[in-house]
Every structure is written in C-alpha cells, then in structure tokens.
Design a protein around this motif. Structure first.
Motif, mmCIF file in Angstrom:
data_model
loop_
_atom_site.group_PDB
_atom_site.id
_atom_site.type_symbol
_atom_site.label_atom_id
_atom_site.label_comp_id
_atom_site.label_asym_id
_atom_site.label_seq_id
_atom_site.Cartn_x
_atom_site.Cartn_y
_atom_site.Cartn_z
ATOM 1 N N ASN A 299 -6.900 16.074 1.671
ATOM 2 C CA ASN A 299 -6.381 15.148 2.332
ATOM 3 C C ASN A 299 -6.082 15.508 3.797
ATOM 4 O O ASN A 299 -5.933 15.037 4.792
ATOM 5 C CB ASN A 299 -4.984 14.935 1.736
ATOM 6 C CG ASN A 299 -5.174 13.783 0.388
ATOM 7 O OD1 ASN A 299 -6.229 13.271 0.297
ATOM 8 N ND2 ASN A 299 -4.314 14.251 -0.631
ATOM 9 N N LYS B 90 0.990 -1.249 0.147
ATOM 10 C CA LYS B 90 -0.118 0.259 -0.064
ATOM 11 C C LYS B 90 0.891 1.244 -0.087
ATOM 12 O O LYS B 90 0.620 2.215 -0.886
ATOM 13 C CB LYS B 90 -1.035 0.024 1.153
ATOM 14 C CG LYS B 90 -1.736 1.100 1.275
ATOM 15 C CD LYS B 90 -2.971 0.917 2.388
ATOM 16 C CE LYS B 90 -3.701 -0.352 2.075
ATOM 17 N NZ LYS B 90 -4.858 -0.260 3.522
ATOM 18 N N HIS C 86 -3.091 5.426 5.405
ATOM 19 C CA HIS C 86 -2.916 6.666 4.596
ATOM 20 C C HIS C 86 -1.509 7.124 4.519
ATOM 21 O O HIS C 86 -0.735 7.015 5.307
ATOM 22 C CB HIS C 86 -3.611 7.602 5.151
ATOM 23 C CG HIS C 86 -5.191 7.474 5.543
ATOM 24 N ND1 HIS C 86 -5.936 7.375 4.376
ATOM 25 C CD2 HIS C 86 -5.774 6.896 6.482
ATOM 26 C CE1 HIS C 86 -7.326 6.951 4.892
ATOM 27 N NE2 HIS C 86 -6.972 6.604 6.174
ATOM 28 N N LEU C 87 -1.234 7.568 3.284
ATOM 29 C CA LEU C 87 0.120 8.194 3.000
ATOM 30 C C LEU C 87 0.582 9.304 3.941
ATOM 31 O O LEU C 87 -0.403 10.345 4.206
ATOM 32 C CB LEU C 87 0.562 8.410 1.718
ATOM 33 C CG LEU C 87 1.909 8.540 1.074
ATOM 34 C CD1 LEU C 87 2.854 7.246 1.249
ATOM 35 C CD2 LEU C 87 1.883 9.249 -0.259
ATOM 36 N N LEU D 291 3.701 5.335 5.693
ATOM 37 C CA LEU D 291 2.204 5.132 6.029
ATOM 38 C C LEU D 291 1.857 5.757 7.479
ATOM 39 O O LEU D 291 2.783 5.775 8.544
ATOM 40 C CB LEU D 291 1.857 3.688 6.284
ATOM 41 C CG LEU D 291 1.697 3.035 4.486
ATOM 42 C CD1 LEU D 291 1.456 1.579 4.655
ATOM 43 C CD2 LEU D 291 0.722 3.766 3.654
ATOM 44 N N ASP E 193 2.328 1.489 -3.701
ATOM 45 C CA ASP E 193 1.357 2.364 -4.442
ATOM 46 C C ASP E 193 1.005 3.729 -4.294
ATOM 47 O O ASP E 193 0.904 4.213 -5.526
ATOM 48 C CB ASP E 193 0.043 1.157 -4.374
ATOM 49 C CG ASP E 193 0.410 -0.339 -4.811
ATOM 50 O OD1 ASP E 193 1.500 -0.350 -5.618
ATOM 51 O OD2 ASP E 193 -0.560 -1.149 -4.597
ATOM 52 N N GLN E 194 0.751 3.990 -3.055
ATOM 53 C CA GLN E 194 0.467 5.358 -2.995
ATOM 54 C C GLN E 194 1.438 6.494 -2.985
ATOM 55 O O GLN E 194 1.484 7.310 -3.516
ATOM 56 C CB GLN E 194 0.063 5.340 -1.457
ATOM 57 C CG GLN E 194 -1.191 4.877 -1.090
ATOM 58 C CD GLN E 194 -1.750 5.171 0.259
ATOM 59 O OE1 GLN E 194 -1.725 6.126 0.880
ATOM 60 N NE2 GLN E 194 -2.550 3.962 0.712
ATOM 61 N N THR E 195 2.773 5.945 -2.844
ATOM 62 C CA THR E 195 4.003 6.577 -3.019
ATOM 63 C C THR E 195 4.050 6.761 -4.851
ATOM 64 O O THR E 195 4.392 8.033 -5.175
ATOM 65 C CB THR E 195 5.271 5.936 -2.683
ATOM 66 O OG1 THR E 195 5.033 5.806 -1.054
ATOM 67 C CG2 THR E 195 6.464 6.719 -3.041
ATOM 68 N N GLY F 121 1.674 6.723 -6.859
ATOM 69 C CA GLY F 121 0.739 8.058 -7.193
ATOM 70 C C GLY F 121 1.043 9.283 -7.145
ATOM 71 O O GLY F 121 1.006 10.297 -7.556
ATOM 72 N N PHE F 122 1.731 9.579 -5.628
ATOM 73 C CA PHE F 122 1.979 10.872 -5.186
ATOM 74 C C PHE F 122 3.319 11.149 -6.049
ATOM 75 O O PHE F 122 3.284 12.543 -6.468
ATOM 76 C CB PHE F 122 2.640 10.700 -3.836
ATOM 77 C CG PHE F 122 2.997 12.046 -3.278
ATOM 78 C CD1 PHE F 122 2.167 12.948 -2.816
ATOM 79 C CD2 PHE F 122 4.419 12.412 -3.115
ATOM 80 C CE1 PHE F 122 2.456 14.153 -2.069
ATOM 81 C CE2 PHE F 122 4.578 13.529 -2.237
ATOM 82 C CZ PHE F 122 3.534 14.545 -2.077
#
Length: 223
Positions: A197, A5, A87-88, A81, A8-10, A12-13
């Motif tokens: 956010n 997770k 959440h990032l 996280l 993947d979020q990193t 996107g950021f």
C-alpha cells in the motif's frame, strides 16, 4: 458529499487490525470505528471499545512474560480518504505500551500525525527512559531537566514509517510478551500488505520516478 467508499474501506481496515492483534499478542480486542464529521466530509476514529460519546478508546491487556506484571497496549487511528478520494489514508495513529490501564508514562509509543504543525517529525518514536549523558547535552537556558523520553526520534516519515506489525514483532522477539504460535506468518502477511500500500501511494505521488524505473528496465531488456 460523504463517501461510502471511506466507510467500506474503514470497515475492512478495522477487521484487519482486530485480527492482527487477536492473532498475535492479544485477546478479545474489539476495534470500533466512529465517524466524525469534518466539513462536508468525515474522519473515522478507530480504537479498542471506542466510546461514541467521548471519542476515546480503551487500552487492552497483553500477556507479559515476566510474572506478576501488568502490560497494556494503546492503539488508535484516524482515517480519511486521500486527495483523490480513492484510497484510505491514515491521518493520525498512536501505538503505545504502558504498565497500567491509566498510566501516563509507559515503555514507549509510536506517533504519526500527517503534516504535524509543531516542527517535530510526522512519524516519531518516544521512549520513556533516562540518560545521564543526555542530561549533560541539554541547554540549561532552553531545555533544563528535559528527559530522554521527551525526544522525538524520526522513524521513516509519512511513507516509510513503522507499521503495527513492527511493534508487535519487537514485543515478541525481545521476550516482553507471550505471542501466539504461528504469529510470524500473520505479521509477515500484514506487513506485506502495508508495504504494498505504501509503495503504491509513493508511486502515485511520484510518477516521474516510476517512469524512470520503467525506462531503465526497458533499456536493460533491450541490451
């Protein structure tokens, strides 16, 4: 266990930051992410052409409006996280503007360091400037010769600190750099994501205030 997770979020950021910079005041910025093991977890470092071996990022050039002047920007993030591992979260960030690729002093820089241990504000601004008046305020026993650039101006704390979009807007509206046509829409979209956010994070950390807000509006609707 290392969570995908976070990866993947990193990713996107990383894409968001790269698109933001290349769509407003920069060109050919390549934001790279490198994972750094931290105990049983990991931290992601982000920056332009980040070197996996040295874990250092490169500055990238901007287009100053003044002729025959160089202007370089330094942008880096450390991501992990949150406590719930959902959440990032930004652990640290740095945004600075300098006159050369390797200059130690520049125009200004914004720093954020979560739970900063040296007593200075987690989120702060430092401006590389001088002030004769400020020099008279220094305690000669404790701070002789301290410059204005050494001051850490608080800027909203961990929750309401400035975002990268704010720095880009400053450079554009103060006519320091040439920005691309339509940059305002890109900034507003990115700023809105940041604010949402941060608001969601504030709500997760303070559910009692959220309950009060909801109850107040329920009472208003019943009135």
């Amino acid at each position: 266990m290392i969570s995908d997770k976070l990866r993947d979020q990193t990713i996107g950021f990383t894409k968001e930051i790269q698109a933001l910079l290349n769509g407003t005041i920069a060109s050919h910025v390549q934001i790279k992410a490198v994972a750094l093991p931290v105990g049983d977890d990991r931290l992601f470092l982000l920056g332009h052409l980040l070197d996996k071996r040295t874990l250092t990022a490169e500055r990238f050039q901007l287009r100053p409006r003044a002729p025959r002047v160089e202007l370089w920007m330094d942008v880096s993030f450390q991501l992990r996280l949150d406590a719930e591992r959902e959440h990032l979260m930004v652990q640290q960030s740095f945004v600075g503007v300098f006159g050369s690729k390797d200059a130690k002093h520049g125009l200004f820089h914004y720093d954020y360091e979560r739970d900063k241990a040296d007593g200075y504000p987690d989120a702060h601004l430092q401006v590389d400037a001088s002030s004769g008046f400020f020099g008279t305020l220094n305690d000669p026993k404790c701070d002789p010769g301290r410059s204005l650039g050494a001051l850490h101006f608080p800027v909203g704390g961990k929750r309401f600190r400035p975002c990268l979009e704010d720095v880009i807007e400053f450079l554009a509206v103060e006519r320091i750099v040439n920005a691309r046509d339509g940059y305002e829409k890109i900034l507003e979209a990115g700023r809105e994501r940041f604010r949402q956010n941060q608001l969601m994070a504030a709500m997760r950390r303070d559910p009692a205030t959220v309950d009060k807000f909801i109850e107040r509006y329920r009472e208003a609707e019943r009135a």
